[in-house]
Design a protein around this motif. Structure first.
Motif, PDB file in Angstrom:
ATOM      1  N   HIS A 155       0.828  -1.211   0.000  1.00 11.68           N
ATOM      2  CA  HIS A 155       0.000   0.000   0.000  1.00 11.68           C
ATOM      3  C   HIS A 155       0.861   1.259   0.000  1.00 11.68           C
ATOM      4  O   HIS A 155       0.556   2.232  -0.696  1.00 11.68           O
ATOM      5  N   GLU A 156       1.940   1.256   0.774  1.00 13.63           N
ATOM      6  CA  GLU A 156       2.822   2.423   0.821  1.00 13.63           C
ATOM      7  C   GLU A 156       3.472   2.670  -0.531  1.00 13.63           C
ATOM      8  O   GLU A 156       3.601   3.818  -0.975  1.00 13.63           O
ATOM      9  N   LEU A 157       3.894   1.604  -1.204  1.00 18.23           N
ATOM     10  CA  LEU A 157       4.489   1.757  -2.532  1.00 18.23           C
ATOM     11  C   LEU A 157       3.487   2.350  -3.512  1.00 18.23           C
ATOM     12  O   LEU A 157       3.815   3.256  -4.291  1.00 18.23           O
ATOM     13  N   LEU A 161       4.277   6.017  -5.106  1.00 13.59           N
ATOM     14  CA  LEU A 161       4.911   5.934  -6.426  1.00 13.59           C
ATOM     15  C   LEU A 161       3.939   6.065  -7.587  1.00 13.59           C
ATOM     16  O   LEU A 161       4.359   6.212  -8.733  1.00 13.59           O
ATOM     17  N   TRP A 162       2.658   6.018  -7.300  1.00 18.16           N
ATOM     18  CA  TRP A 162       1.662   6.167  -8.356  1.00 18.16           C
ATOM     19  C   TRP A 162       0.702   7.282  -7.982  1.00 18.16           C
ATOM     20  O   TRP A 162       0.131   7.281  -6.887  1.00 18.16           O
ATOM     21  N   ALA A 163       0.523   8.247  -8.882  1.00 19.93           N
ATOM     22  CA  ALA A 163      -0.388   9.360  -8.643  1.00 19.93           C
ATOM     23  C   ALA A 163      -1.770   9.022  -9.191  1.00 19.93           C
ATOM     24  O   ALA A 163      -1.926   8.156 -10.061  1.00 19.93           O
ATOM     25  N   ALA A 164      -2.761   9.746  -8.677  1.00 17.93           N
ATOM     26  CA  ALA A 164      -4.140   9.487  -9.119  1.00 17.93           C
ATOM     27  C   ALA A 164      -4.313   9.728 -10.614  1.00 17.93           C
ATOM     28  O   ALA A 164      -5.178   9.133 -11.258  1.00 17.93           O
ATOM     29  N   ILE A 169      -3.288   2.497 -11.981  1.00 17.07           N
ATOM     30  CA  ILE A 169      -2.919   2.396 -10.577  1.00 17.07           C
ATOM     31  C   ILE A 169      -2.859   0.913 -10.228  1.00 17.07           C
ATOM     32  O   ILE A 169      -3.867   0.211 -10.338  1.00 17.07           O
ATOM     33  N   PRO A 170      -1.701   0.418  -9.833  1.00 17.39           N
ATOM     34  CA  PRO A 170      -1.574  -1.025  -9.607  1.00 17.39           C
ATOM     35  C   PRO A 170      -2.302  -1.482  -8.346  1.00 17.39           C
ATOM     36  O   PRO A 170      -2.521  -0.701  -7.418  1.00 17.39           O
ATOM     37  N   SER A 171      -2.639  -2.744  -8.345  1.00 20.05           N
ATOM     38  CA  SER A 171      -3.165  -3.390  -7.152  1.00 20.05           C
ATOM     39  C   SER A 171      -1.994  -4.007  -6.397  1.00 20.05           C
ATOM     40  O   SER A 171      -0.852  -3.972  -6.852  1.00 20.05           O
ATOM     41  N   GLU A 172      -2.274  -4.580  -5.239  1.00 20.18           N
ATOM     42  CA  GLU A 172      -1.210  -5.244  -4.485  1.00 20.18           C
ATOM     43  C   GLU A 172      -0.581  -6.356  -5.317  1.00 20.18           C
ATOM     44  O   GLU A 172       0.631  -6.572  -5.277  1.00 20.18           O
ATOM     45  N   ARG A 173      -1.412  -7.058  -6.095  1.00 22.20           N
ATOM     46  CA  ARG A 173      -0.886  -8.163  -6.897  1.00 22.20           C
ATOM     47  C   ARG A 173       0.031  -7.657  -8.002  1.00 22.20           C
ATOM     48  O   ARG A 173       1.080  -8.252  -8.266  1.00 22.20           O
ATOM     49  N   THR A 174      -0.358  -6.542  -8.651  1.00 22.27           N
ATOM     50  CA  THR A 174       0.508  -6.048  -9.738  1.00 22.27           C
ATOM     51  C   THR A 174       1.790  -5.402  -9.193  1.00 22.27           C
ATOM     52  O   THR A 174       2.784  -5.318  -9.915  1.00 22.27           O
ATOM     53  N   ILE A 175       1.786  -4.952  -7.944  1.00 23.63           N
ATOM     54  CA  ILE A 175       3.036  -4.491  -7.323  1.00 23.63           C
ATOM     55  C   ILE A 175       4.045  -5.640  -7.324  1.00 23.63           C
ATOM     56  O   ILE A 175       5.231  -5.450  -7.609  1.00 23.63           O
ATOM     57  N   ASP A 176       3.564  -6.835  -7.024  1.00 25.12           N
ATOM     58  CA  ASP A 176       4.458  -7.997  -7.033  1.00 25.12           C
ATOM     59  C   ASP A 176       5.057  -8.204  -8.424  1.00 25.12           C
ATOM     60  O   ASP A 176       6.224  -8.589  -8.551  1.00 25.12           O
ATOM     61  N   TYR A 201       8.342  -5.482   1.022  1.00 19.00           N
ATOM     62  CA  TYR A 201       9.680  -5.594   0.453  1.00 19.00           C
ATOM     63  C   TYR A 201      10.651  -4.709   1.224  1.00 19.00           C
ATOM     64  O   TYR A 201      10.266  -3.712   1.847  1.00 19.00           O
ATOM     65  N   ARG A 202      11.935  -5.067   1.149  1.00 16.40           N
ATOM     66  CA  ARG A 202      12.951  -4.359   1.918  1.00 16.40           C
ATOM     67  C   ARG A 202      14.279  -4.377   1.165  1.00 16.40           C
ATOM     68  O   ARG A 202      14.604  -5.341   0.486  1.00 16.40           O
ATOM     69  N   PHE A 203      15.015  -3.274   1.304  1.00 19.56           N
ATOM     70  CA  PHE A 203      16.386  -3.219   0.792  1.00 19.56           C
ATOM     71  C   PHE A 203      17.334  -3.275   1.973  1.00 19.56           C
ATOM     72  O   PHE A 203      17.218  -2.496   2.921  1.00 19.56           O
ATOM     73  N   ASP A 204      18.275  -4.213   1.921  1.00 22.48           N
ATOM     74  CA  ASP A 204      19.309  -4.318   2.939  1.00 22.48           C
ATOM     75  C   ASP A 204      20.664  -4.077   2.273  1.00 22.48           C
ATOM     76  O   ASP A 204      20.942  -4.626   1.207  1.00 22.48           O
ATOM     77  N   ARG A 205      21.511  -3.261   2.912  1.00 29.90           N
ATOM     78  CA  ARG A 205      22.817  -2.932   2.337  1.00 29.90           C
ATOM     79  C   ARG A 205      23.699  -4.178   2.265  1.00 29.90           C
ATOM     80  O   ARG A 205      23.762  -4.965   3.189  1.00 29.90           O
TER      81      ARG A 205
END
Length: 222
Positions: A155-157, A161-164, A169-176, A201-205
């Protein structure tokens, strides 16, 4: 009749450390690293901190003059607050260090090894070769990189990252799907984008990942 004692010589002010011969100290800069959210959490504000420091300065040295500037950086830039402040306000030592890092980075471009995520130039290099990310794929990776170590839910992504006004506008599934495409372009470095099952999802250094960022000087003053 005894003579009056000779007046003691006026004390010589100690020389300020690191001031070269032939120059004189005319003031100093105190870099304070704290953003608005941290100030609020501490029960204060940047303006109140500045005013308190001004009052203390006036009390200790009434003849002093003060000037305060706000240090601006790209939202979510990350890094230590005080380092961001020093760069944004053009601290010579911080700028010199940044130039050294950039020269080292240029060498890495010529003799690359690993992943270079260049936020200032909006590009990703994998072992010296462009990853060929689309604009949205880079934005997705950058969003995770700037929030290193934090799990970002779908939801945060979508919200950030997508404006109205976007066509789709992607769904949770299309985010994947977007994340899978991004990871496929990262090839054998795809694990830098981690899936946290049931969360997001997460980015780790990683040791083989280099991140380059830009800072912006601030013209704003208190």
């Amino acid at each position: 009749m005894s003579s009056a004692p000779a007046p003691a010589p006026a004390p010589t002010a100690p020389r300020v450390r690191a001031v070269p011969e032939g120059t004189e100290a005319r003031g100093f800069v105190l870099y304070v690293g704290i953003d608005e959210a941290k100030a609020i959490a501490d029960g204060t504000s940047l303006h109140r901190v500045v005013e308190a420091l001004r009052r203390l300065t006036a009390e200790l040295a009434p003849s002093s003059e003060t000037y305060a500037a706000v240090a601006l950086a790209p939202e979510g830039a990350g890094g230590r607050d005080v380092d961001v402040v020093r760069l944004a306000l053009q601290d010579p030592a911080a700028l010199a260090k940044q130039r050294e890092q950039q020269h080292a980075g240029d060498d890495a471009d010529r003799h690359p090894n690993g992943v270079i995520i260049d936020i200032s130039r909006k590009r990703v290099l994998l072992d010296g070769e462009p990853a060929g990310l689309t604009y949205k794929e880079f934005e997705l990776l950058q969003y995770l990189v700037l929030r290193e170590g934090r799990t970002i839910d779908r939801h945060e992504l979508i919200d950030n990252l997508w404006a109205a006004a976007d066509d789709e506008i992607p769904s949770e599934r299309t985010i994947d799907v977007h994340v899978r495409r991004l990871r496929s372009k990262l090839a054998h470095y795809q694990d830098i984008v981690r899936t946290v099952r049931g969360s997001g999802y997460r980015f780790d250094r990683h040791a083989d990942v280099s991140i380059r960022q830009a800072s912006t000087p601030s013209p704003d003053v208190f």
